[in-house]
Design a protein around this motif. Structure first.
Motif, short mmCIF file in Angstrom:
data_model
loop_
_atom_site.label_atom_id
_atom_site.label_comp_id
_atom_site.label_asym_id
_atom_site.label_seq_id
_atom_site.Cartn_x
_atom_site.Cartn_y
_atom_site.Cartn_z
N ILE A 146 0.83 -1.36 0.00
CA ILE A 146 -0.15 0.27 0.14
C ILE A 146 0.80 1.28 -0.11
CG2 ILE A 146 -2.10 -1.09 1.12
CD1 ILE A 146 -1.34 0.24 3.72
N ASN B 294 -0.55 2.84 -3.44
CA ASN B 294 -1.42 3.79 -3.26
C ASN B 294 -0.96 5.17 -4.04
OD1 ASN B 294 -4.04 2.96 -2.26
ND2 ASN B 294 -3.02 2.57 -0.13
N TYR C 140 -3.27 7.75 -6.05
CA TYR C 140 -3.52 9.12 -5.56
C TYR C 140 -2.90 10.11 -6.51
CZ TYR C 140 -4.04 6.97 -0.73
OH TYR C 140 -4.59 6.01 0.29
N PRO D 183 -2.65 -0.91 -4.84
CA PRO D 183 -2.53 -1.53 -3.84
C PRO D 183 -3.14 -3.02 -3.87
CG PRO D 183 -3.95 0.17 -3.22
CD PRO D 183 -3.53 0.30 -4.86
#
Lengths: 284, 329
Positions: free
Chosen positions: A92, A96, A100, A190
């Motif tokens: 993650i 991520n 993002y 993720p």
């Protein structure tokens, strides 16, 4: 070097304030406590049998709870869920950022992608060390309390034994963290990386080892897998504790030094692979 | 140094091709653009024209298939360049679980700046009051402003803003334009991509127009809009037209019918557009009066960037928004 330190400081700030990171830590401490001490203690007090093996006598369960056995208990949960949780964390932390769009922002701040990645891995490594220290402190408290209430004398393990166990635990957790980070980078997200990683550690390696019992070539292949290396390294530390040896994931396939070298190779390969991939790739 | 100190961004036949074989797609096709120090450069094009892809190459986020991008005299994307450049590219990318303030602090740490830099940037985009709220709770406009705040931290020499007014309400757009103008006044070079022509017209010194991956034109806004025209409304129409054609030449006159407001023609006086500089207005007036025509209006007419833009980006066969010149006598 400055750029790496700046990146590590930045990464530490965002990891420190990320609830998911604390969830991972708490989950590990909870599971490690349950499987390391709570279940065995309850079994000992109620005269029941050990969760992993019914063949262990009450005296053996009690021995496993004492401070002398701390090095074995510290690492016994790491090949299985400790590694899995660190892999989730690595996945993650890397993955991520693509969802993002934050890696894109980070790569336009100044430090090179290599420096950013090195900083990120450094920050996560510090987190892994923190996890180990927290576990050690917690377990030392448990076993100290158990010994103080249930035993006549408290015999702490030799410092070198604790250090060896700590080092082995670090290698195992760091390898799985890096594996997660690598998968998160490859998948740029993720979900897929966590899924694949968990299937690998929790299911596939175990199945392969099962098949390996029947087919020679598969057995040879399983010996070079990361789970085998991590399990054998922990097995080498916990060899004196039958309760720890019964924990799923703990193996005695490779010797301690061979397993340590194997884990070390994985560390280097995963870190370099991640670095190369990030350096070369377009960030879209 | 491959460039003189006055050139901040230079690309040389910058090309990006996605895919291989038959599925190949040319996103950016041999774009050569130049951004000079201290200017606000508008990168103009419809959605999907290749603006963002070009800017990504300028920032070193993606590798060109061929061609080069030079920023501040060095190859694009190196750390020694990136640390002197601030950027907001294709929407703000931040950690949703952190507050706006913490997001900026993280980026400040990457730049080796103190938390003060984050605070100042937050003030500049008017987000200080909402600084402790989580990024995920921000409106699109606030996210956009945080992206700009991150781009201007540490006073970079060049700021690249990809569609900075995306998602902003009219007041927010106005604030953003003011911020960009004030950054430019302090000497920062700004590259701004936009599909909003009014915005570019208002704040940019020079523009590059891109469509279908190709840079169609690069010049000042004034040059791009071309010379000014004269709008003449006089009666009787045939006399006015004759005079106009005598002064501006047969090809220099367009008839565009009566002036209209929202509800229809204001009057039935025909409007003529003459390709003449403003200095010729008195001469036109003199001749019209000498010929006995009544002058209703003589005015300067400037083409908007929008009109120029559509002329450039619309295929030739399509109808341009400016009526064609069809003098019918």
């Amino acid at each position: 070097m400055n750029a790496i330190l700046n990146s590590a400081r930045a990464e530490l700030l965002r990891l420190r304030k990320w609830p998911a990171v604390w969830v991972t830590l708490v989950a590990w401490l909870l599971l490690a406590s349950l499987f390391g001490y709570v279940f065995n203690y309850v079994a000992y007090k109620t005269g029941g049998s050990n969760f992993a093996s019914e063949e262990l006598g009450n005296a053996q369960i009690f021995a496993a709870l004492l401070p002398e056995n701390l090095p074995a208990v510290l690492v016994q949960g790491m090949p299985m869920f400790g590694g899995a949780l660190m892999m989730v964390l690595g996945a993650i932390a890397a993955g991520n950022g693509y969802a993002y769009g934050s890696w894109k922002t980070v790569y336009t701040q100044g430090p090179s992608r290599s420096a950013v990645t090195a900083g990120s891995l450094l920050a996560l490594t510090l987190f892994v060390l923190g996890v180990l220290l927290a576990t050690l402190a917690l377990f030392a408290t448990y076993t100290g309390l158990i010994a103080a209430t249930e035993a006549n004398t408290i015999v702490w393990p030799a410092f070198s034994e604790v250090a060896k166990s700590f080092g082995a635990g670090f290698l195992v957790l760091e390898m799985w963290m890096l594996a997660g980070y690598f998968l998160g980078t490859v998948a740029r997200g993720p979900a897929l990386s966590v899924g694949l990683g968990l299937v690998w550690t929790l299911v596939l390696e175990m199945l392969l080892r099962g098949v390996g019992g029947l087919l020679g070539p598969v057995e040879t292949f399983t010996q070079v897998l990361p789970g085998t290396a991590a399990g054998s390294l922990v097995g080498a530390i916990a060899s004196g504790d039958p309760s720890a040896m019964d924990t799923p994931g703990v193996l005695n396939v490779l010797s301690g030094p061979t397993a340590a070298v194997s884990v070390g190779i994985y560390l280097v390969v995963l870190a370099l692979g991640t670095m190369l991939l990030i350096r070369r790739r377009d960030v879209a | 140094m491959t460039n003189s100190g006055d050139v901040v961004v230079a690309t040389d036949r910058l090309t990006k091709r996605y895919g291989k074989g038959e599925g190949t797609r040319l996103a950016v096709d041999a774009v050569s653009l130049t951004v000079r120090r201290g200017e606000v450069y508008g990168f103009l094009g419809p959605n999907g024209a290749g603006k963002t892809t070009t800017l990504r190459m300028v920032l070193g986020l993606i590798r060109p298939t061929s061609g080069t991008a030079t920023v501040l005299g060095r190859p694009a994307g190196g750390p020694e360049v990136t640390e002197r450049v601030g950027a907001l590219i294709e929407g703000p990318g931040f950690y949703p679980y952190l507050s706006g303030r913490d997001n900026l602090r993280v980026m400040a740490r990457y730049r080796g700046l103190s938390s003060d830099a984050a605070e100042i940037a937050l003030e500049r985009v008017d987000l200080a009051k909402r600084g402790n709220d989580k990024f995920r709770s921000y409106s699109l406009g606030m996210k956009q402003r945080l992206g700009v705040a991150s781009a201007l931290m540490g006073d970079p020499e060049l700021i690249v803003l990809d569609e900075p007014t995306n998602g902003l309400d009219p007041a927010g757009m106005q604030d953003m334009r003011r911020l960009i103008v004030s950054l430019a006044e302090s000497g920062t070079t700004i590259v701004l991509s936009s599909h909003l022509l009014a915005e570019v017209q208002e704040i940019c010194d020079r523009v590059g127009v891109i469509n279908g991956g190709r840079l169609l034109r690069e010049s000042t806004v004034t040059e791009l809009r071309g010379g000014t025209l004269l709008r003449v409304r006089a009666t009787p129409p045939d006399k006015a037209l004759a005079v106009a054609m005598r002064i501006a030449g047969d090809d220099g006159v367009r008839r565009i019918g009566p002036v209209e407001n929202g509800r229809g023609p204001v009057d039935d006086v025909e409007t003529l557009v003459l390709s003449l500089p403003p200095a010729m207005a008195p001469e036109v007036a003199r001749v019209l009066i000498a010929e006995g025509a009544d002058i209703h209006e003589i005015a300067l007419l400037e083409r908007s960037l929008e009109e120029v833009f559509f002329e450039m980006t619309t295929p030739v066969a399509a109808t341009p928004t400016v009526p064609a010149s069809v003098p019918n006598l």
